[in-house]
Design an enzyme around this catalytic site. Structure first.
Site, short mmCIF file in Angstrom:
data_model
loop_
_atom_site.label_atom_id
_atom_site.label_comp_id
_atom_site.label_asym_id
_atom_site.label_seq_id
_atom_site.Cartn_x
_atom_site.Cartn_y
_atom_site.Cartn_z
N ASP A 1 -13.52 -10.51 -10.84
CA ASP A 1 -13.58 -9.10 -10.44
C ASP A 1 -12.18 -8.52 -10.23
O ASP A 1 -12.01 -7.31 -10.19
CB ASP A 1 -14.37 -8.98 -9.13
CG ASP A 1 -15.85 -9.23 -9.36
OD1 ASP A 1 -16.35 -8.85 -10.43
OD2 ASP A 1 -16.50 -9.84 -8.48
N LYS B 1 7.60 -17.70 -14.09
CA LYS B 1 6.93 -18.49 -13.05
C LYS B 1 7.33 -17.99 -11.66
O LYS B 1 8.52 -17.80 -11.39
CB LYS B 1 7.34 -19.96 -13.23
CG LYS B 1 6.54 -20.89 -12.36
CD LYS B 1 6.95 -22.34 -12.57
CE LYS B 1 6.39 -23.17 -11.43
NZ LYS B 1 7.13 -24.39 -11.21
N PHE C 1 -26.82 -11.43 -14.62
CA PHE C 1 -26.99 -12.49 -13.63
C PHE C 1 -26.45 -11.99 -12.29
O PHE C 1 -25.61 -11.10 -12.26
CB PHE C 1 -26.20 -13.74 -14.04
CG PHE C 1 -27.02 -14.69 -14.88
CD1 PHE C 1 -27.46 -14.31 -16.13
CD2 PHE C 1 -27.35 -15.94 -14.39
CE1 PHE C 1 -28.22 -15.18 -16.90
CE2 PHE C 1 -28.11 -16.82 -15.14
CZ PHE C 1 -28.54 -16.45 -16.39
N LYS D 1 -27.93 -4.88 -7.56
CA LYS D 1 -27.15 -5.01 -8.81
C LYS D 1 -27.94 -4.53 -10.02
O LYS D 1 -27.40 -3.87 -10.91
CB LYS D 1 -26.76 -6.47 -9.04
CG LYS D 1 -25.36 -6.78 -8.55
CD LYS D 1 -25.01 -8.23 -8.68
CE LYS D 1 -24.03 -8.58 -7.56
NZ LYS D 1 -23.76 -9.99 -7.43
N LYS E 1 -26.37 -1.49 -11.93
CA LYS E 1 -25.86 -1.74 -13.28
C LYS E 1 -26.85 -1.31 -14.36
O LYS E 1 -26.58 -1.47 -15.55
CB LYS E 1 -25.50 -3.22 -13.44
CG LYS E 1 -24.45 -3.69 -12.42
CD LYS E 1 -23.77 -4.99 -12.81
CE LYS E 1 -22.80 -5.43 -11.70
NZ LYS E 1 -21.81 -6.38 -12.11
N ASN F 1 -12.85 -19.24 -11.67
CA ASN F 1 -13.97 -19.67 -10.82
C ASN F 1 -14.60 -20.93 -11.38
O ASN F 1 -14.16 -21.45 -12.39
CB ASN F 1 -14.99 -18.53 -10.69
CG ASN F 1 -15.50 -18.10 -12.04
OD1 ASN F 1 -16.14 -18.86 -12.74
ND2 ASN F 1 -15.18 -16.87 -12.42
N1 CTP Z 1 -20.11 -8.75 -14.51
C1 CTP Z 1 -19.44 -8.05 -15.49
N2 CTP Z 1 -18.16 -7.65 -15.28
C2 CTP Z 1 -17.53 -7.92 -14.14
C3 CTP Z 1 -18.20 -8.63 -13.11
C4 CTP Z 1 -19.50 -9.03 -13.34
O1 CTP Z 1 -20.03 -7.79 -16.55
N3 CTP Z 1 -16.28 -7.52 -13.97
C5 CTP Z 1 -21.50 -9.15 -14.75
C6 CTP Z 1 -21.77 -10.65 -14.67
O2 CTP Z 1 -21.64 -11.25 -15.94
C7 CTP Z 1 -23.20 -10.71 -14.20
C8 CTP Z 1 -23.33 -9.45 -13.32
O3 CTP Z 1 -22.29 -8.59 -13.73
O4 CTP Z 1 -24.13 -10.62 -15.24
C9 CTP Z 1 -23.23 -9.70 -11.85
O5 CTP Z 1 -22.12 -10.48 -11.57
P1 CTP Z 1 -21.79 -10.97 -10.08
O6 CTP Z 1 -20.49 -11.73 -10.10
O7 CTP Z 1 -22.99 -11.60 -9.48
O8 CTP Z 1 -21.63 -9.60 -9.35
P2 CTP Z 1 -20.48 -8.60 -9.23
O9 CTP Z 1 -20.82 -7.39 -10.05
O10 CTP Z 1 -19.17 -9.24 -9.52
O11 CTP Z 1 -20.60 -8.15 -7.70
P3 CTP Z 1 -20.16 -8.96 -6.37
O12 CTP Z 1 -18.91 -9.69 -6.72
O13 CTP Z 1 -20.00 -7.90 -5.39
O14 CTP Z 1 -21.31 -9.88 -6.03
#
Ligand code: CTP
Length: 407
Positions: A279, A289, A323, A337, A341, A210
């Site tokens: 995710d 490859k 975050f 969240k 969490k 990303n």
């Molecule tokens: N986070 C994490 N592990 C993951 C995904 C996210 O620890 N596999 C943490 C990120 O570092 C951040 C928080 O969870 O502090 C929220 O991340 P975000 O990408 O906003 O949310 P997601 O949990 O991925 O949910 P969504 O993709 O549905 O928005």
């Protein structure tokens, strides 16, 4: 009880007429409870004898970067390392310039590069020199390093000029040093920060990732270090220089980040999870490859572990901050969240907003805590947001009684 009881102050004396005031400065520091190590530039030796400062400080004065008299000891490293606070007084235009450009050509500048303690800079020079853009720029640069710049006094100068440029009273300089130390509200705390993106390989040459630049997480790590914390930074692949004084662990995938975070979470009081963790990863990354064929390509992805949820489940008394990067329904999604969490604080970011989110220098966020209190920051520098997050986190550490435990 002095304001500096038990503190080790490194006094760096530059070569200006105000150097004669360093004798009184040593006395004032000692009266405030500090022990004082003096280091002098070559030019300073022309203005005041090291013997005077040695007699007052009762410690050998460091004057030479290449001294071989101490048993295999590297003087500038030791004095830089040992200091709880450093003060450069008087800071002349020449010394300021050498500090701003990172030179290490004498014991003073070398020790200043070594130290991670707060640095107070007290410029003293002719008014025109002080107002020259080159000096102003150099002072801005030092402020950018996190140094505390003390405004010089105005009055009659030794060179015959009248105006700003005088070294302030030694008592003021002691107060400034006390203030620099009290900015260290995270001293004794251990802070674990994650930053940057993760990369999930598709095959040996491609990955899913990303736009995270790592700037926000690095800013949090840097600010926590400056505020006195012992910082461990778990970083995904980014193009940033490692922050000074932090232990940095480089990882690539979400699984590696999870492992590193789990390994270090036990020894932490505050966790700030800034990383943009992928995710999804390939259910099975291809060992070779992936070759192109006619038609489309379907990839089978599986979920990565949610690192933050794992950390918060086993949190103990630890403060856990996360975050939320959102493109819609910012507050609603962030609050959900925070609850899901089990966080103490969430920093909600609308990443579609101009100047906010990924790969920018600035951010506009809403800080939401577990009691539902919301604080909108407006568009601010990521470094400033980092300080705000740490202000709130310190408040939570105090509420949880962790601060008292460390004091
Ligand atoms: N986070 C994490 N592990 C993951 C995904 C996210 O620890 N596999 C943490 C990120 O570092 C951040 C928080 O969870 O502090 C929220 O991340 P975000 O990408 O906003 O949310 P997601 O949990 O991925 O949910 P969504 O993709 O549905 O928005």
């Amino acid at each position: 009880m002095g304001a500096l009881d038990g503190k080790r102050v490194l006094l760096c004396v530059g070569g200006g007429i105000a150097a004669y005031k360093s004798a009184e400065l040593v006395r004032q520091f000692i009266a405030a409870g500090a022990s004082v190590q003096v280091a002098m530039t070559k030019a300073a030796l022309e203005f005041i004898s090291p013997l005077t400062l040695q007699t007052l400080s009762k410690q050998r004065v460091a004057t030479d970067i290449l001294s071989v008299s101490d048993d295999a000891e590297i003087g500038h490293i030791r004095i830089g390392d040992e200091a709880d606070a450093v003060i450069v007084a008087p800071a002349t235009a020449g010394l300021i310039s050498r500090m701003a450009s990172g030179m290490a050509d004498d014991v003073v500048t070398a020790a200043l590069l070594v130290t991670t303690a707060p640095v107070v800079v007290a410029p003293a020079m002719n008014t025109n020199m002080l107002e020259h853009p080159a000096v102003r720029e150099n002072l801005d640069r030092l402020a950018g390093f996190g140094h505390r710049i003390v405004a010089p006094d105005s009055g009659e100068l030794a060179c015959g000029y009248e105006g700003p440029g005088r070294l302030p009273d030694p008592r003021v300089l002691v107060e400034e040093t006390v203030a620099a130390l009290s900015d260290r509200d995270l001293a004794g705390f251990r802070v674990l920060v994650s930053a940057g993106p993760t990369r999930e390989p598709l095959d040996p040459v491609r990955f899913i990732s990303n736009r995270s630049s790592g700037r926000m997480g690095y800013a949090v790590a840097e600010a926590a270090q400056r505020r006195g914390a012992e910082v461990t930074l778990v970083s995904g692949p980014v193009a940033l220089a490692p922050p000074r004084g932090c232990r940095v662990i480089h990882v690539e995938t979400a699984a590696e980040m999870n492992e590193a975070m789990r390994a270090h979470v036990v020894a932490s009081d505050l966790v700030v999870m800034v990383a943009a963790v992928a995710d999804y990863r390939m259910a099975e990354a291809s060992p070779s490859k992936i070759k192109k064929h006619d038609g489309g390509l379907k990839l089978v992805l599986e979920r990565t572990e949610d690192i933050l949820t794992g950390i918060s489940r086993a949190r103990g008394r630890r403060v856990v901050v996360g975050f939320a990067a959102e493109t819609e329904d910012l507050i609603e999604n962030a609050v959900s969240k925070l609850t899901r969490k089990g966080l103490d604080l969430i920093v909600a970011n609308d990443v579609t907003e101009e100047g906010s989110g990924f790969d920018t220098e600035t951010n506009s966020a809403v800080l939401i805590d577990a009691s539902g209190t919301q604080e909108r920051t407006g568009l601010i520098a990521k470094t400033e947001l980092a300080e705000l997050i740490l202000d709130r986190s310190t408040g939570l550490l105090i509420e949880r009684g962790l601060a008292a435990q460390r004091a």
